[in-house]
Scaffold this motif. Structure first.
Motif, PDB file in Angstrom:
ATOM      1  N   ASN A 278     -44.626  53.345 -14.820  1.00 62.14           N
ATOM      2  CA  ASN A 278     -43.833  53.529 -15.898  1.00 62.14           C
ATOM      3  C   ASN A 278     -44.218  52.909 -17.133  1.00 62.14           C
ATOM      4  O   ASN A 278     -44.235  53.210 -18.238  1.00 62.14           O
ATOM      5  CB  ASN A 278     -42.405  52.904 -15.583  1.00 62.14           C
ATOM      6  N   ALA A 279     -45.209  51.625 -16.847  1.00 60.99           N
ATOM      7  CA  ALA A 279     -45.577  50.888 -17.954  1.00 60.99           C
ATOM      8  C   ALA A 279     -46.724  51.747 -18.800  1.00 60.99           C
ATOM      9  O   ALA A 279     -46.759  51.732 -20.025  1.00 60.99           O
ATOM     10  CB  ALA A 279     -45.869  49.341 -17.792  1.00 60.99           C
ATOM     11  N   ALA A 280     -47.655  52.212 -17.872  1.00 60.09           N
ATOM     12  CA  ALA A 280     -48.575  52.971 -18.456  1.00 60.09           C
ATOM     13  C   ALA A 280     -48.404  54.221 -19.044  1.00 60.09           C
ATOM     14  O   ALA A 280     -48.946  54.579 -20.296  1.00 60.09           O
ATOM     15  CB  ALA A 280     -49.653  53.411 -17.338  1.00 60.09           C
ATOM     16  N   GLU A 281     -47.041  55.021 -18.752  1.00 59.33           N
ATOM     17  CA  GLU A 281     -46.776  56.224 -19.390  1.00 59.33           C
ATOM     18  C   GLU A 281     -46.219  55.490 -20.945  1.00 59.33           C
ATOM     19  O   GLU A 281     -46.423  56.312 -21.855  1.00 59.33           O
ATOM     20  CB  GLU A 281     -45.647  56.825 -18.596  1.00 59.33           C
ATOM     21  N   ASN A 282     -45.621  54.473 -20.830  1.00 55.60           N
ATOM     22  CA  ASN A 282     -45.125  54.038 -22.250  1.00 55.60           C
ATOM     23  C   ASN A 282     -46.178  53.852 -23.123  1.00 55.60           C
ATOM     24  O   ASN A 282     -46.109  53.969 -24.427  1.00 55.60           O
ATOM     25  CB  ASN A 282     -44.141  52.770 -21.938  1.00 55.60           C
ATOM     26  N   ARG A 283     -47.311  53.096 -22.639  1.00 59.21           N
ATOM     27  CA  ARG A 283     -48.376  52.794 -23.444  1.00 59.21           C
ATOM     28  C   ARG A 283     -48.970  53.935 -23.841  1.00 59.21           C
ATOM     29  O   ARG A 283     -49.435  53.930 -24.946  1.00 59.21           O
ATOM     30  CB  ARG A 283     -49.349  52.138 -22.529  1.00 59.21           C
ATOM     31  N   ILE A 284     -49.238  55.122 -22.962  1.00 57.52           N
ATOM     32  CA  ILE A 284     -49.687  56.276 -23.371  1.00 57.52           C
ATOM     33  C   ILE A 284     -48.955  56.934 -24.555  1.00 57.52           C
ATOM     34  O   ILE A 284     -49.555  57.417 -25.487  1.00 57.52           O
ATOM     35  CB  ILE A 284     -49.950  57.218 -22.193  1.00 57.52           C
ATOM     36  N   ARG A 285     -47.681  56.792 -24.472  1.00 59.21           N
ATOM     37  CA  ARG A 285     -46.886  57.719 -25.477  1.00 59.21           C
ATOM     38  C   ARG A 285     -46.808  57.006 -26.750  1.00 59.21           C
ATOM     39  O   ARG A 285     -46.841  57.588 -28.113  1.00 59.21           O
ATOM     40  CB  ARG A 285     -45.419  57.722 -25.001  1.00 59.21           C
ATOM     41  N   GLU A 286     -46.897  55.542 -26.676  1.00 57.53           N
ATOM     42  CA  GLU A 286     -47.191  54.697 -28.018  1.00 57.53           C
ATOM     43  C   GLU A 286     -48.499  54.931 -28.919  1.00 57.53           C
ATOM     44  O   GLU A 286     -48.706  55.274 -29.762  1.00 57.53           O
ATOM     45  CB  GLU A 286     -46.944  53.299 -27.624  1.00 57.53           C
ATOM     46  N   ALA A 287     -49.702  55.290 -27.758  1.00 56.05           N
ATOM     47  CA  ALA A 287     -50.835  55.240 -28.276  1.00 56.05           C
ATOM     48  C   ALA A 287     -50.939  56.735 -28.742  1.00 56.05           C
ATOM     49  O   ALA A 287     -51.458  57.022 -30.010  1.00 56.05           O
ATOM     50  CB  ALA A 287     -52.078  55.007 -27.202  1.00 56.05           C
ATOM     51  N   VAL A 288     -50.857  57.743 -27.987  1.00 54.23           N
ATOM     52  CA  VAL A 288     -50.651  59.275 -28.579  1.00 54.23           C
ATOM     53  C   VAL A 288     -49.256  59.681 -28.329  1.00 54.23           C
ATOM     54  O   VAL A 288     -48.800  60.284 -27.494  1.00 54.23           O
ATOM     55  CB  VAL A 288     -51.676  59.921 -27.649  1.00 54.23           C
ATOM     56  N   PRO A 289     -48.519  59.823 -29.453  1.00 54.80           N
ATOM     57  CA  PRO A 289     -47.088  60.102 -29.346  1.00 54.80           C
ATOM     58  C   PRO A 289     -47.027  61.626 -28.883  1.00 54.80           C
ATOM     59  O   PRO A 289     -45.908  62.052 -28.446  1.00 54.80           O
ATOM     60  CB  PRO A 289     -46.827  60.111 -30.833  1.00 54.80           C
ATOM     61  N   ILE A 290     -48.002  62.582 -29.023  1.00 50.80           N
ATOM     62  CA  ILE A 290     -47.792  63.956 -28.638  1.00 50.80           C
ATOM     63  C   ILE A 290     -48.056  64.168 -27.115  1.00 50.80           C
ATOM     64  O   ILE A 290     -47.870  65.262 -26.634  1.00 50.80           O
ATOM     65  CB  ILE A 290     -48.870  65.005 -29.452  1.00 50.80           C
TER      66      ILE A 290
END
Length: 335
Positions: A278-290
């Motif tokens: 869950n934390a990794a998914e949040n970091r991904i969306r923050e780094a690459v919003p699309i």
């Protein structure tokens, strides 16, 4: 590329092409110039193309359904591909046919001031449209060259409008040259030659657009910069120790799917792994919003299995086989 930027460029091109198409057709009626007829059909085809791009953008905004769970983002690619077909057939092939006929059966241009005046007006209008497309493209082009921007852009609208406007400007110059030579020499063959050159130009542009859009339709991965950002965001160095392999796919210009098998420690609990994902998914969306659709599968890292892969010769994008004696860092196995 933002959808709003693409829409602005499309509307500017649509307004310019509609006004130019009417003016060119009137000039053809008064002068009988085949170049003007080919150019009027070209501008009419371009107007229809801009309508297709606007329609594709509207349809792409539809919500996902059970039958299409990933949404309709690729509608924009489909309509951009239709643009290339229209440009090839209605614009290019018609101009080639008209040029051939006028070379075979040339006739003198009458009322020369009509085609010359309209072509000058059309060049001014196309420059306005082209300038708008360039301005909107520069907002997202960054330091990429224009060739790279057209080839690598995941949003098809601006590259399509750019190539159309470029083709229109060059076509207008060819038409003006054909009409001018026909008037100067009194030989209508030059008008037909100008028309033939316009047709060949449109066919070349249509082929380029079709090739680039085909790649988008087949499914392209994220750009290298986005891939590196995702890799950096996934690994936390604690629970998630590396990426075994990863795939990315554009579901649309502004929607990215990320699927990865991540390495975790063998003694991590299910709760720890779930929280880490869950934390990794949040970091991904923050780094690459699309990156809106993300699937992360945890696995215990095995150097030998990772190096061999399930079938390294037939697995697209599989990590390159490594020396069994050199396990390597699991972070280096990301795709």
């Amino acid at each position: 590329m933002s959808a709003s930027g693409g829409t602005k460029a499309i509307v500017a091109a649509l307004v310019a092409n509609l006004s130019i198409a009417v003016a060119k057709f009137v000039a053809f009626l008064f002068s009988g110039s085949s170049s003007m007829l080919a150019e009027s059909v070209h501008s009419l085809a371009d107007s229809g193309n801009q309508g297709l791009l606007l329609l594709g953008g509207k349809k792409a905004k539809r919500e996902a359904t059970p039958q299409h769970p990933f949404g309709y983002g690729r509608e924009r690619y489909i309509y951009a591909f239709l643009v290339s077909i229209v440009l090839f057939s209605v614009g290019g092939m018609f101009a080639v046919y008209e040029g051939y006929e006028k070379i075979k059966h040339p006739h003198e241009i009458t009322a020369w001031y009509w085609p010359v005046g309209v072509l000058v007006f059309a060049i001014i209008a196309e420059i306005f449209s082209f300038r708008t497309a360039i301005k909107e493209s520069n907002l997202t082009r960054g330091d990429r060259s224009w060739t790279e921007f057209v080839r690598r852009s995941k949003a098809p609208e601006l590259p399509v409008v750019l190539l159309e406007d470029l083709g229109a400007l060059v076509g207008l110059i060819l038409a003006l040259g054909g009409v001018g030579l026909a008037l100067a020499t009194g030989n209508g063959v030059w008008d037909g030659i100008g028309t033939l050159c316009i047709g060949i130009l449109l066919i070349v542009i249509a082929i380029i657009l079709a090739a680039e859009t085909k790649s988008l339709l087949l499914g392209e991965s994220a750009g290298l910069e986005e891939v590196e950002k995702i890799k950096a965001a996934v690994v936390d160095g604690d629970t998630v120790t590396g990426i075994i392999h990863m795939r990315t796919l554009h579901l649309g210009p502004e929607e990215l799917l990320v699927a990865a098998k991540i390495a975790v420690q063998h003694d991590d609990t299910a709760v720890e792994i779930a929280n880490a994902i869950n934390a990794a998914e949040n970091r991904i969306r923050e780094a690459v919003p699309i990156a809106r659709v993300i699937y992360l599968e945890p696995d215990i890292f095995n150097a030998a299995a990772a190096a061999a892969g399930t079938n390294p010769g037939k697995t697209p994008g599989a990590p390159a086989p490594q020396d069994p004696g050199t396990p390597g860092d699991p972070k280096d196995l990301g795709h």
